[in-house]
Design a protein around this motif. Sequence first.
Motif, PDB file in Angstrom:
ATOM      1  N   MET A   1       0.825  -1.202   0.000  1.00 12.91           N
ATOM      2  CA  MET A   1       0.000   0.000   0.000  1.00 12.91           C
ATOM      3  C   MET A   1       0.865   1.261   0.000  1.00 12.91           C
ATOM      4  SD  MET A   1      -2.945   1.187   2.718  1.00 12.91           S
ATOM      5  CE  MET A   1      -3.907  -0.282   2.414  1.00 12.91           C
ATOM      6  N   ILE A   2       1.919   1.251   0.834  1.00 10.22           N
ATOM      7  CA  ILE A   2       2.820   2.398   0.895  1.00 10.22           C
ATOM      8  C   ILE A   2       3.518   2.594  -0.443  1.00 10.22           C
ATOM      9  CG2 ILE A   2       4.890   3.339   1.975  1.00 10.22           C
ATOM     10  CD1 ILE A   2       2.498   3.501   3.753  1.00 10.22           C
ATOM     11  N   ASP A   3       3.944   1.480  -1.066  1.00  4.82           N
ATOM     12  CA  ASP A   3       4.625   1.576  -2.360  1.00  4.82           C
ATOM     13  C   ASP A   3       3.706   2.170  -3.423  1.00  4.82           C
ATOM     14  OD1 ASP A   3       6.917   0.516  -1.290  1.00  4.82           O
ATOM     15  OD2 ASP A   3       6.425  -1.557  -1.849  1.00  4.82           O
ATOM     16  N   LYS A   4       2.455   1.765  -3.424  1.00  6.13           N
ATOM     17  CA  LYS A   4       1.499   2.312  -4.392  1.00  6.13           C
ATOM     18  C   LYS A   4       1.282   3.806  -4.161  1.00  6.13           C
ATOM     19  CE  LYS A   4      -1.126  -1.950  -5.212  1.00  6.13           C
ATOM     20  NZ  LYS A   4      -2.457  -2.605  -5.094  1.00  6.13           N
ATOM     21  N   ALA A   5       1.237   4.186  -2.890  1.00  5.34           N
ATOM     22  CA  ALA A   5       1.040   5.598  -2.562  1.00  5.34           C
ATOM     23  C   ALA A   5       2.227   6.434  -3.017  1.00  5.34           C
ATOM     24  CB  ALA A   5       0.824   5.759  -1.061  1.00  5.34           C
ATOM     25  N   ARG A   6       3.443   5.889  -2.848  1.00  3.11           N
ATOM     26  CA  ARG A   6       4.644   6.620  -3.280  1.00  3.11           C
ATOM     27  C   ARG A   6       4.647   6.825  -4.795  1.00  3.11           C
ATOM     28  NH1 ARG A   6       7.923   3.215   0.639  1.00  3.11           N
ATOM     29  NH2 ARG A   6       8.339   4.595   2.416  1.00  3.11           N
ATOM     30  N   ILE A   7       4.192   5.806  -5.528  1.00  2.00           N
ATOM     31  CA  ILE A   7       4.137   5.909  -6.989  1.00  2.00           C
ATOM     32  C   ILE A   7       3.088   6.935  -7.414  1.00  2.00           C
ATOM     33  CG2 ILE A   7       3.568   4.659  -9.117  1.00  2.00           C
ATOM     34  CD1 ILE A   7       4.695   2.129  -7.747  1.00  2.00           C
ATOM     35  N   ALA A   8       1.948   6.892  -6.749  1.00  2.00           N
ATOM     36  CA  ALA A   8       0.855   7.803  -7.103  1.00  2.00           C
ATOM     37  C   ALA A   8       1.160   9.241  -6.714  1.00  2.00           C
ATOM     38  CB  ALA A   8      -0.440   7.344  -6.440  1.00  2.00           C
ATOM     39  N   HIS A   9       1.950   9.414  -5.643  1.00  2.00           N
ATOM     40  CA  HIS A   9       2.248  10.764  -5.147  1.00  2.00           C
ATOM     41  C   HIS A   9       3.754  10.895  -4.916  1.00  2.00           C
ATOM     42  CE1 HIS A   9      -2.082  11.279  -4.504  1.00  2.00           C
ATOM     43  NE2 HIS A   9      -2.068  10.086  -3.936  1.00  2.00           N
ATOM     44  N   PRO A  10       4.536  11.020  -5.982  1.00  2.00           N
ATOM     45  CA  PRO A  10       5.998  11.049  -5.844  1.00  2.00           C
ATOM     46  C   PRO A  10       6.530  12.261  -5.088  1.00  2.00           C
ATOM     47  CG  PRO A  10       5.327  11.609  -8.083  1.00  2.00           C
ATOM     48  CD  PRO A  10       4.102  11.124  -7.382  1.00  2.00           C
ATOM     49  N   ASP A  11       5.727  13.322  -4.989  1.00  2.00           N
ATOM     50  CA  ASP A  11       6.189  14.531  -4.308  1.00  2.00           C
ATOM     51  C   ASP A  11       5.896  14.509  -2.810  1.00  2.00           C
ATOM     52  OD1 ASP A  11       3.492  14.551  -4.951  1.00  2.00           O
ATOM     53  OD2 ASP A  11       3.360  16.738  -4.899  1.00  2.00           O
ATOM     54  N   GLU A  13       6.363  12.616   0.938  1.00  2.00           N
ATOM     55  CA  GLU A  13       7.206  11.680   1.681  1.00  2.00           C
ATOM     56  C   GLU A  13       6.340  10.842   2.622  1.00  2.00           C
ATOM     57  OE1 GLU A  13      11.050  11.618   4.736  1.00  2.00           O
ATOM     58  OE2 GLU A  13      10.065  13.510   4.204  1.00  2.00           O
ATOM     59  N   PHE A  14       6.416   9.529   2.484  1.00  2.00           N
ATOM     60  CA  PHE A  14       5.658   8.622   3.336  1.00  2.00           C
ATOM     61  C   PHE A  14       6.617   7.943   4.317  1.00  2.00           C
ATOM     62  CE2 PHE A  14       3.105   9.072  -0.459  1.00  2.00           C
ATOM     63  CZ  PHE A  14       1.804   9.133   0.025  1.00  2.00           C
ATOM     64  N   ILE A  15       6.261   7.988   5.591  1.00  2.00           N
ATOM     65  CA  ILE A  15       7.082   7.369   6.631  1.00  2.00           C
ATOM     66  C   ILE A  15       6.234   6.334   7.358  1.00  2.00           C
ATOM     67  CG2 ILE A  15       8.414   7.749   8.739  1.00  2.00           C
ATOM     68  CD1 ILE A  15       8.916  10.605   7.775  1.00  2.00           C
ATOM     69  N   TYR A  16       6.703   5.112   7.363  1.00  2.00           N
ATOM     70  CA  TYR A  16       5.971   4.031   8.013  1.00  2.00           C
ATOM     71  C   TYR A  16       6.635   3.730   9.353  1.00  2.00           C
ATOM     72  CZ  TYR A  16       3.680  -0.470   8.716  1.00  2.00           C
ATOM     73  OH  TYR A  16       2.940  -1.514   9.229  1.00  2.00           O
ATOM     74  N   THR A  17       5.868   3.784  10.424  1.00  2.18           N
ATOM     75  CA  THR A  17       6.416   3.543  11.761  1.00  2.18           C
ATOM     76  C   THR A  17       5.746   2.323  12.385  1.00  2.18           C
ATOM     77  OG1 THR A  17       4.756   4.898  12.889  1.00  2.18           O
ATOM     78  CG2 THR A  17       6.702   6.029  12.044  1.00  2.18           C
ATOM     79  N   GLU A  18       6.231   1.990  13.551  1.00  3.12           N
ATOM     80  CA  GLU A  18       5.600   0.910  14.298  1.00  3.12           C
ATOM     81  C   GLU A  18       4.196   1.341  14.731  1.00  3.12           C
ATOM     82  OE1 GLU A  18       6.662  -2.153  14.961  1.00  3.12           O
ATOM     83  OE2 GLU A  18       8.428  -1.757  13.704  1.00  3.12           O
ATOM     84  N   PRO A  19       3.249   0.417  14.774  1.00  3.03           N
ATOM     85  CA  PRO A  19       1.893   0.769  15.234  1.00  3.03           C
ATOM     86  C   PRO A  19       1.928   1.372  16.635  1.00  3.03           C
ATOM     87  CG  PRO A  19       1.926  -1.421  14.260  1.00  3.03           C
ATOM     88  CD  PRO A  19       3.358  -0.990  14.370  1.00  3.03           C
ATOM     89  N   LEU A  20       1.068   2.348  16.861  1.00  2.00           N
ATOM     90  CA  LEU A  20       1.024   2.990  18.170  1.00  2.00           C
ATOM     91  C   LEU A  20       0.445   2.074  19.240  1.00  2.00           C
ATOM     92  CD1 LEU A  20      -0.230   6.536  17.126  1.00  2.00           C
ATOM     93  CD2 LEU A  20       2.088   5.879  17.764  1.00  2.00           C
TER      94      LEU A  20
END
Length: 249
Positions: A1-11, A13-20
Amino acid sequence: MIDKARIAHPDVEFIYTEPLGVHEYLAQIVLCRLREAAFATPEDIEKRSFEIIGDEEDLSGITPEQASVVKRVIHATADFEFRKTLVFHPEAIKNGVAAIRAGKDILTDVEMVKTGINKRLLEQWGGKVICKIQNSKFKIQNSKNKTKAEMGIESALKENNNIGIIAIGNAPTALLKIIDLLNNPHYASRITHHGPLVVGVPVGFVKALESKALLSTQRFPFITNLSRKGGSPVAAAIVNALLKMAEKK
């Protein structure tokens, strides 16, 4: 999902962290926000906004009716400077409310002012909002010296004897034309009532302040502000304040 979001919105920055995880404070915050959303009706928001304005701005020294207008303008703009710059003819509010209750029409210079006026409150008295800037004959007319707003105002005033309020939020040229017409004996002789209230608050750097300064010297009823600020939201807010007063009185 994160990879698809990065492709769709290259400008972005997506940061994936540990669940809260589950934490009682997070749950309390979510519940608090849900409760706020459930009770935050438009009426509640407006009421609270007016309370904040009353707390933060000194409205002493003006009448309660003038304070109602000032509050609604500040509410529409979040600009407290209007407390100092709004100017009222002594008969302005009384005449404006009387015009509404008598079923008089409201003339605006641009569609945005017309859109912002509460039609439901006006129509219960029999009045309507008029704006003629989109009249097709003005679009094709070759006039080097007149704006469409100016021509629309002039045309409406000559055709309609039922106009009780004129609200100008955009075009200084339209406001100057109104002042000229209301001081013209030929036009004034056609007015069968006390004359329209002029709400003149055009915004801008060219002729806006000058036209409002001239309006503030007139004998006929007016509401204006002596600064470059103004605009369609301000004009609509003033008219809506009058509509609210007409409903209460």
